[in-house]
Design a protein around this motif. Sequence first.
Motif, PDB file in Angstrom:
ATOM      1  N   VAL A  47       0.850  -1.197   0.000  1.00  0.00           N
ATOM      2  CA  VAL A  47       0.000   0.000   0.000  1.00  0.00           C
ATOM      3  C   VAL A  47       0.883   1.243   0.000  1.00  0.00           C
ATOM      4  N   ILE A  48       0.640   2.123  -0.957  1.00  0.00           N
ATOM      5  CA  ILE A  48       1.369   3.392  -0.997  1.00  0.00           C
ATOM      6  C   ILE A  48       0.395   4.522  -0.698  1.00  0.00           C
ATOM      7  N   VAL A  49       0.788   5.402   0.216  1.00  0.00           N
ATOM      8  CA  VAL A  49      -0.006   6.589   0.544  1.00  0.00           C
ATOM      9  C   VAL A  49       0.861   7.792   0.205  1.00  0.00           C
ATOM     10  N   GLY A  50       0.399   8.651  -0.702  1.00  0.00           N
ATOM     11  CA  GLY A  50       1.281   9.745  -1.095  1.00  0.00           C
ATOM     12  C   GLY A  50       0.591  10.928  -1.735  1.00  0.00           C
ATOM     13  N   THR A  51       1.388  11.958  -1.955  1.00  0.00           N
ATOM     14  CA  THR A  51       0.902  13.158  -2.637  1.00  0.00           C
ATOM     15  C   THR A  51       1.053  12.953  -4.145  1.00  0.00           C
ATOM     16  N   PRO A  52       0.167  13.554  -4.950  1.00  0.00           N
ATOM     17  CA  PRO A  52       0.171  13.298  -6.400  1.00  0.00           C
ATOM     18  C   PRO A  52       1.503  13.586  -7.079  1.00  0.00           C
ATOM     19  N   GLY A  53       2.160  14.703  -6.706  1.00  0.00           N
ATOM     20  CA  GLY A  53       3.424  15.058  -7.362  1.00  0.00           C
ATOM     21  C   GLY A  53       4.492  14.000  -7.205  1.00  0.00           C
ATOM     22  N   ARG A  54       4.706  13.513  -6.006  1.00  0.00           N
ATOM     23  CA  ARG A  54       5.730  12.504  -5.759  1.00  0.00           C
ATOM     24  C   ARG A  54       5.335  11.158  -6.381  1.00  0.00           C
ATOM     25  N   ILE A  55       4.052  10.824  -6.344  1.00  0.00           N
ATOM     26  CA  ILE A  55       3.597   9.574  -6.981  1.00  0.00           C
ATOM     27  C   ILE A  55       3.916   9.601  -8.474  1.00  0.00           C
ATOM     28  N   LEU A  56       3.600  10.732  -9.143  1.00  0.00           N
ATOM     29  CA  LEU A  56       3.880  10.864 -10.581  1.00  0.00           C
ATOM     30  C   LEU A  56       5.377  10.767 -10.864  1.00  0.00           C
ATOM     31  N   ASP A  57       6.174  11.404 -10.033  1.00  0.00           N
ATOM     32  CA  ASP A  57       7.628  11.368 -10.187  1.00  0.00           C
ATOM     33  C   ASP A  57       8.125   9.924 -10.153  1.00  0.00           C
ATOM     34  N   LEU A  58       7.647   9.163  -9.166  1.00  0.00           N
ATOM     35  CA  LEU A  58       8.065   7.760  -9.034  1.00  0.00           C
ATOM     36  C   LEU A  58       7.548   6.900 -10.184  1.00  0.00           C
ATOM     37  N   MET A  59       6.361   7.255 -10.693  1.00  0.00           N
ATOM     38  CA  MET A  59       5.827   6.524 -11.854  1.00  0.00           C
ATOM     39  C   MET A  59       6.648   6.821 -13.105  1.00  0.00           C
ATOM     40  N   ASN A  60       7.043   8.086 -13.286  1.00  0.00           N
ATOM     41  CA  ASN A  60       7.846   8.467 -14.452  1.00  0.00           C
ATOM     42  C   ASN A  60       9.232   7.826 -14.412  1.00  0.00           C
ATOM     43  N   ARG A  61       9.730   7.555 -13.201  1.00  0.00           N
ATOM     44  CA  ARG A  61      11.020   6.865 -13.049  1.00  0.00           C
ATOM     45  C   ARG A  61      10.856   5.352 -13.169  1.00  0.00           C
ATOM     46  N   LYS A  62       9.600   4.930 -13.403  1.00  0.00           N
ATOM     47  CA  LYS A  62       9.247   3.509 -13.553  1.00  0.00           C
ATOM     48  C   LYS A  62       9.535   2.701 -12.276  1.00  0.00           C
ATOM     49  N   VAL A  63       9.477   3.381 -11.126  1.00  0.00           N
ATOM     50  CA  VAL A  63       9.664   2.706  -9.836  1.00  0.00           C
ATOM     51  C   VAL A  63       8.323   2.156  -9.352  1.00  0.00           C
ATOM     52  N   ILE A  64       7.265   2.947  -9.547  1.00  0.00           N
ATOM     53  CA  ILE A  64       5.921   2.512  -9.173  1.00  0.00           C
ATOM     54  C   ILE A  64       5.142   2.127 -10.430  1.00  0.00           C
ATOM     55  N   LYS A  65       4.576   0.924 -10.406  1.00  0.00           N
ATOM     56  CA  LYS A  65       3.663   0.495 -11.477  1.00  0.00           C
ATOM     57  C   LYS A  65       2.296   0.247 -10.852  1.00  0.00           C
ATOM     58  N   LEU A  66       1.280   0.851 -11.438  1.00  0.00           N
ATOM     59  CA  LEU A  66      -0.068   0.754 -10.882  1.00  0.00           C
ATOM     60  C   LEU A  66      -1.005  -0.020 -11.816  1.00  0.00           C
ATOM     61  N   ASN A  67      -0.493  -1.105 -12.389  1.00  0.00           N
ATOM     62  CA  ASN A  67      -1.312  -1.913 -13.309  1.00  0.00           C
ATOM     63  C   ASN A  67      -1.872  -3.163 -12.643  1.00  0.00           C
ATOM     64  N   ASN A  68      -1.694  -3.246 -11.307  1.00  0.00           N
ATOM     65  CA  ASN A  68      -2.163  -4.424 -10.581  1.00  0.00           C
ATOM     66  C   ASN A  68      -2.960  -4.020  -9.342  1.00  0.00           C
ATOM     67  N   LEU A  69      -3.606  -2.840  -9.402  1.00  0.00           N
ATOM     68  CA  LEU A  69      -4.297  -2.291  -8.242  1.00  0.00           C
ATOM     69  C   LEU A  69      -5.611  -3.003  -7.939  1.00  0.00           C
ATOM     70  N   GLU A  70      -5.885  -3.159  -6.642  1.00  0.00           N
ATOM     71  CA  GLU A  70      -7.213  -3.568  -6.197  1.00  0.00           C
ATOM     72  C   GLU A  70      -8.022  -2.342  -5.762  1.00  0.00           C
ATOM     73  N   TYR A  71      -7.311  -1.345  -5.193  1.00  0.00           N
ATOM     74  CA  TYR A  71      -7.998  -0.144  -4.691  1.00  0.00           C
ATOM     75  C   TYR A  71      -7.247   1.128  -5.088  1.00  0.00           C
ATOM     76  N   PHE A  72      -8.025   2.116  -5.490  1.00  0.00           N
ATOM     77  CA  PHE A  72      -7.509   3.469  -5.729  1.00  0.00           C
ATOM     78  C   PHE A  72      -8.341   4.411  -4.861  1.00  0.00           C
ATOM     79  N   VAL A  73      -7.682   5.082  -3.898  1.00  0.00           N
ATOM     80  CA  VAL A  73      -8.409   5.937  -2.950  1.00  0.00           C
ATOM     81  C   VAL A  73      -7.983   7.387  -3.125  1.00  0.00           C
ATOM     82  N   LEU A  74      -8.968   8.262  -3.235  1.00  0.00           N
ATOM     83  CA  LEU A  74      -8.720   9.703  -3.281  1.00  0.00           C
ATOM     84  C   LEU A  74      -9.251  10.280  -1.974  1.00  0.00           C
ATOM     85  N   PHE A  90      -4.747  19.746  -8.165  1.00  0.00           N
ATOM     86  CA  PHE A  90      -4.165  18.435  -8.449  1.00  0.00           C
ATOM     87  C   PHE A  90      -4.948  17.634  -9.493  1.00  0.00           C
ATOM     88  N   ILE A  91      -5.992  18.218 -10.077  1.00  0.00           N
ATOM     89  CA  ILE A  91      -6.877  17.435 -10.944  1.00  0.00           C
ATOM     90  C   ILE A  91      -6.137  16.814 -12.128  1.00  0.00           C
TER      91      ILE A  91
END
Length: 530
Positions: free
Chosen positions: A125-152, A163-164
């Motif tokens: 489970v990762i809990v984070g702010t959108p900017g840092r999440i995007l940064d980690l996704m762009n670095r290909k560290v976080i992959k969100l293609n296997n999610l069970e839950y997405f919470v806003l 942040f929209i």
Amino acid sequence: MNDKSFLDLGVSEATLKALDKKGFTSPSAIQTLVIPELLKERTNLIGQAQTGTGKTAAFAIPILETLDCDGSVRAIVLAPTRELANQVADEMYSLRGKKEIKVLPVYGGQSIDQQIKKIKKGIDVIVGTPGRILDLMNRKVIKLNNLEYFVLDEADEMLNMGFIEDIELILERTNEDKKMLFFSATIPDSIMKIAKKFMKDYKLLKVKTKELTTNLTEQIYFEVTEGDKFEALCRVLDYVHDFYGIVFCRTKSDVDDVAQHLKGRGYDAEAIHGDITQAMRMKTLEDFKKKRINILVATDVAARGIDVNDLTHVINYSIPQEPESYVHRIGRTGRAGKKGIAITFVTPKEASKISKIQRLTKTDIKKEKIPKIEEVISVKKENLYACVEEIEKEEDFGYYTGMAKELLGDKDPEVVLASLLRHMYDDEFLPESYNEISEVKTGRGLNANNAGDDKTRLFIALGKKDGYTPGKLLDLLNKKAKTPGRKVRDIKIMDNFSFITVPLREAEFIMKALNKSNKNKPLVEKAKKK
């Protein structure tokens, strides 16, 4: 009143133990609505709930109960601020019990290399702010293609903070079969638009308006001109014994202005808003939680994520634009069984707003008069006298006896004491240290019958033989029942007992608070009429 238990909601034995350890005895309204839905149907949903209603546990419990952990990121929670991300992660961690679920908060201002190391070892489970999440996704560290839950979480504030676009970019790179959960204090059209765009179907779960407010929070308002607001605030702060609360302003510049003026007048106050550095915000929050400062001046956004249960007051220096925001603000006091007071400053132009808030929240906001200068000074004197009496009674002055003798010498004791008070308190007790406040009328007002509130005469089994004076009795009522001195009238101290007159509602709080530890014989009772 909610008569269901966590067991009734379908929560497992392991989670029940974790809840019991945290002191959670029964589910809140939002938990009662959300937990069964996610445990049984695991549906997409939008839940309306403000801070202090247990919304984090409402989504955390079902996620922790149903998550299929395999070392990849199976759930993600987006939060608007670092403080809230940390708070949510801590809550999820404490609720997991013995289940081996790894939860990680990620946000800017923290070492990204350390975050990357932890993620590569496997995080569920990762809990984070959108900017840092995007940064980690762009670095290909976080992959969100296997999610069970997405919470806003705090969805309305996420959108208010701009942040929209980040949220949509993150959502576009997630798998379609996840469950989406949006939680928000208010539900504006912007949230519904993003929900319709990314959710195929969803349920909207709202806590009923009457459940959004708490009867432990006394709500009052003062009529005041814009130019007199700061003076009114100072009078309130000086009138209240042991004030500990948040002062809400509409803009960042207002927050800075009010905080600076308060510090200039000698109050322990600090500002918190989005333009203040992260390190400074964290330090201010820590100081506030540990009561090194007792006044926090904040915007709505910056105050999200502050988890403090024993606030005595919330002050709306600027009236909120929407009733939901009002409810969200005042929900920060009157929590965990402790009484709180919400005060709103209303200018002549804002009469319709306070009327609308009262009507839509179905709550009673009473109009009261700003304490007069002589009333404020009288209360300050009573507090000082009560403190002196306490030190005398405990004989906690030995170290200063020698100094006292040296100071007195053969001088007039009254002159010496007066000089010492002048040195210690400067102009604090002088009427000239306060400015006059103009009397204003916002129209007919909300409560034409406020002046005629029912009064109750109370008998208190404490008197002069117990060491009580009017000042000490007022101090007791304030500490135990959070009853302000302005509510207490006609104090009569006898040898073995005392009488006071208070509003009917206040009487109930006093009896409950003072009789708690005297179950055999009540300390306070309604006085019998002759």
